[in-house]
Design a protein around this motif. Structure first.
Motif, PDB file in Angstrom:
ATOM      1  N   ASP A 181     140.184 -11.789 -53.088  1.00  0.00           N
ATOM      2  CA  ASP A 181     139.944 -12.144 -51.347  1.00  0.00           C
ATOM      3  C   ASP A 181     140.731 -13.128 -50.792  1.00  0.00           C
ATOM      4  N   ARG A 253     136.456  -3.072 -52.618  1.00  0.00           N
ATOM      5  CA  ARG A 253     136.503  -3.916 -51.695  1.00  0.00           C
ATOM      6  C   ARG A 253     137.741  -5.098 -51.965  1.00  0.00           C
ATOM      7  N   ALA A 256     140.773  -3.254 -51.588  1.00  0.00           N
ATOM      8  CA  ALA A 256     141.245  -3.136 -50.114  1.00  0.00           C
ATOM      9  C   ALA A 256     141.822  -4.709 -49.691  1.00  0.00           C
ATOM     10  N   TRP A 257     141.197  -5.733 -50.293  1.00  0.00           N
ATOM     11  CA  TRP A 257     141.644  -7.011 -49.798  1.00  0.00           C
ATOM     12  C   TRP A 257     143.211  -7.182 -50.299  1.00  0.00           C
ATOM     13  N   TRP A 297     131.678   2.037 -54.602  1.00  0.00           N
ATOM     14  CA  TRP A 297     131.796   0.690 -54.498  1.00  0.00           C
ATOM     15  C   TRP A 297     132.770  -0.014 -55.455  1.00  0.00           C
ATOM     16  N   ASP A 311     131.242   2.467 -50.323  1.00  0.00           N
ATOM     17  CA  ASP A 311     131.445   1.375 -49.445  1.00  0.00           C
ATOM     18  C   ASP A 311     132.196   1.372 -48.212  1.00  0.00           C
ATOM     19  N   SER A 313     132.918  -0.679 -46.062  1.00  0.00           N
ATOM     20  CA  SER A 313     133.444  -1.754 -45.871  1.00  0.00           C
ATOM     21  C   SER A 313     135.007  -1.965 -46.439  1.00  0.00           C
ATOM     22  N   ALA A 314     135.239  -1.106 -47.665  1.00  0.00           N
ATOM     23  CA  ALA A 314     136.553  -1.216 -48.324  1.00  0.00           C
ATOM     24  C   ALA A 314     137.235  -0.089 -47.380  1.00  0.00           C
ATOM     25  N   SER A 367     127.568   0.384 -46.690  1.00  0.00           N
ATOM     26  CA  SER A 367     128.444  -0.645 -47.295  1.00  0.00           C
ATOM     27  C   SER A 367     127.793  -1.483 -48.331  1.00  0.00           C
ATOM     28  N   ALA A 384     132.529  -4.881 -42.261  1.00  0.00           N
ATOM     29  CA  ALA A 384     132.525  -3.491 -42.059  1.00  0.00           C
ATOM     30  C   ALA A 384     132.781  -3.053 -40.737  1.00  0.00           C
TER      31      ALA A 384
END
Length: 408
Positions: A181, A253, A256-257, A297, A311, A313-314, A367, A384
């Motif tokens: 992150d 996630r 994704a970061w 997730w 997820d 958000s990802a 998410s 998200a």
């Protein structure tokens, strides 16, 4: 829509408008303008229902309509004002600016506190960063510079990265820990170095990206959530997870970061190593996605059951990052590939399966915050929504022939 009076009224009426727009959108197909319209309507519902300005929307539990609030100074507190700033950018409606300023001004004092973790970038760039970009108010600039200096104090030159979680040094026995992150928080250091801060902030950000690239990824370019380092000589000890399924799995996630983080590292440095790496971490993510473009997730979770949570958000983070990445890739086919994947993600996120619609006043459903602690599982979450809106704004810029990044 220039006065707050328009936010007061019957929420069912507004919800009905949202429902009609959603039905119209589904008939007409995906439209950036329709989706931005939807986000404005949902944000109106949230804003009109908040009891006070210091109640910062954070998440809505599955099946609920009530927001859980983020505390000032927490890592997610900047996403709500960031949403308000993006709505102001898109509409130029002063109501959004006034609302965004009120929350951002509550966050501003925290720019002068000692950094307690890596999260300063998340907090400050979403709120103060967007505020300064859109208003030029120097109080926000000064706050960002202070926050960057404080964040830099977590840097360990022997290791070559920022310490992410000081509280985990004793709690987990991780002498120097860096989570993936943290790639997102390098943006604050890069920004500060370009806007009057010390050159060392740029050097720290570059070294962090290089060290993370060398140690925090497996041979297949999937990332560990946490890299643990020795503080005596700085050597890499091990890679582990905190929020993923296992130490060896790809937490969605987290990957994704990495995609977003190395894309912005290339943006800030022009270093082709970072562009090449952004593509590699993107490609493995894309290769393993389900057909609907929304990850579980954790990418290994579907081996347990197809009912494991997705997820959103990802997907939102990745869609925004890929739109930017598509503009840096010289090869036309590859550029079109990344952009098309981002649009496909946005299309699914904009479908009834993921739109919150009348279920609650967030933008998106489904998410996952922290599966291992059963926090915010299958929930609506502010970040998200933030990256979904950012991706829509970026796509609108591209469709109108502008740069994916704001020229402000």
């Amino acid at each position: 829509m220039k006065t707050s009076a328009l936010f007061v009224g019957c929420m069912f009426f507004v919800a009905g408008i949202v429902s009609c727009r959603s039905s119209q959108k589904n008939m007409e197909g995906f439209s950036v303008d329709n989706e931005l319209d939807y986000c404005r309507s949902q944000a109106e519902l949230t804003l009109s229902a908040l009891p006070s300005v210091d109640k910062i929307p954070n998440s809505i539990d599955n099946g609920s309509t009530e927001w859980n609030y983020a505390s000032l100074g927490s890592w997610t507190c900047g996403f709500w004002p960031g949403i308000l700033w993006y709505l102001y950018e898109d509409t130029r409606d002063t109501l959004w600016e006034e609302s965004a300023r009120k929350v951002t001004d509550l966050i501003l004092p925290f720019a002068y506190r000692k950094a307690r973790s890596h999260d300063s970038g998340f907090i400050m760039m979403t709120s103060l960063g967007n505020a300064y970009r859109l208003t030029g108010d120097r109080s926000y600039r000064d706050g960002l510079l202070s926050a960057a200096d404080s964040l830099a104090r977590l840097y360990n030159p022997k290791v070559g990265t920022l310490l992410s979680w000081p509280n985990m040094v004793e709690k987990e026995g991780w002498p120097h820990n860096t989570i993936i992150d943290n790639m997102m928080n390098l943006e604050l250091l890069f920004w500060a170095a370009r806007n009057g801060g010390d050159r060392r902030l740029y050097d720290i950000a570059v070294r962090h990206a290089e060290t993370t690239m060398r140690n925090q990824f497996r041979k297949d370019h999937t990332c560990y959530h946490v890299a643990v380092y020795d503080t005596v000589d700085g050597h890499f000890i091990k890679g582990v997870t905190h929020q993923g399924l296992t130490d060896d799995s790809m937490w969605a996630r987290g990957q994704a970061w990495a995609i977003y983080g190395y894309t912005l590292a290339y943006r800030e440095t022009g270093d082709p190593r970072f562009l090449d790496f952004a593509r590699k971490v993107s490609d493995v993510y894309l290769e393993r996605l389900p057909d609907d473009m929304i990850p579980y997730w954790d990418f290994s979770a579907r081996e347990i059951s197809s009912a494991e949570p997705r997820d959103a958000s990802a997907a939102s983070i990745t869609a925004s990052a890929l739109l930017e990445l598509s503009t840096y890739v010289a090869d036309t086919d590859s550029s079109a590939f990344y952009r098309s994947k981002a649009v496909a993600m946005l299309e699914t996120l904009s479908s009834p399966a993921y739109h919150a619609g009348t279920a609650n006043s967030a933008f998106l459903l489904h998410s996952v915050g922290h599966m291992n602690r059963n926090w915010e599982v299958d929930a609506s979450i502010s970040y998200a929504d933030y990256y979904y809106l950012e991706a829509l704004v970026r796509l609108k810029r591209l469709e109108s022939g502008r740069s994916v990044l704001a020229n402000l």
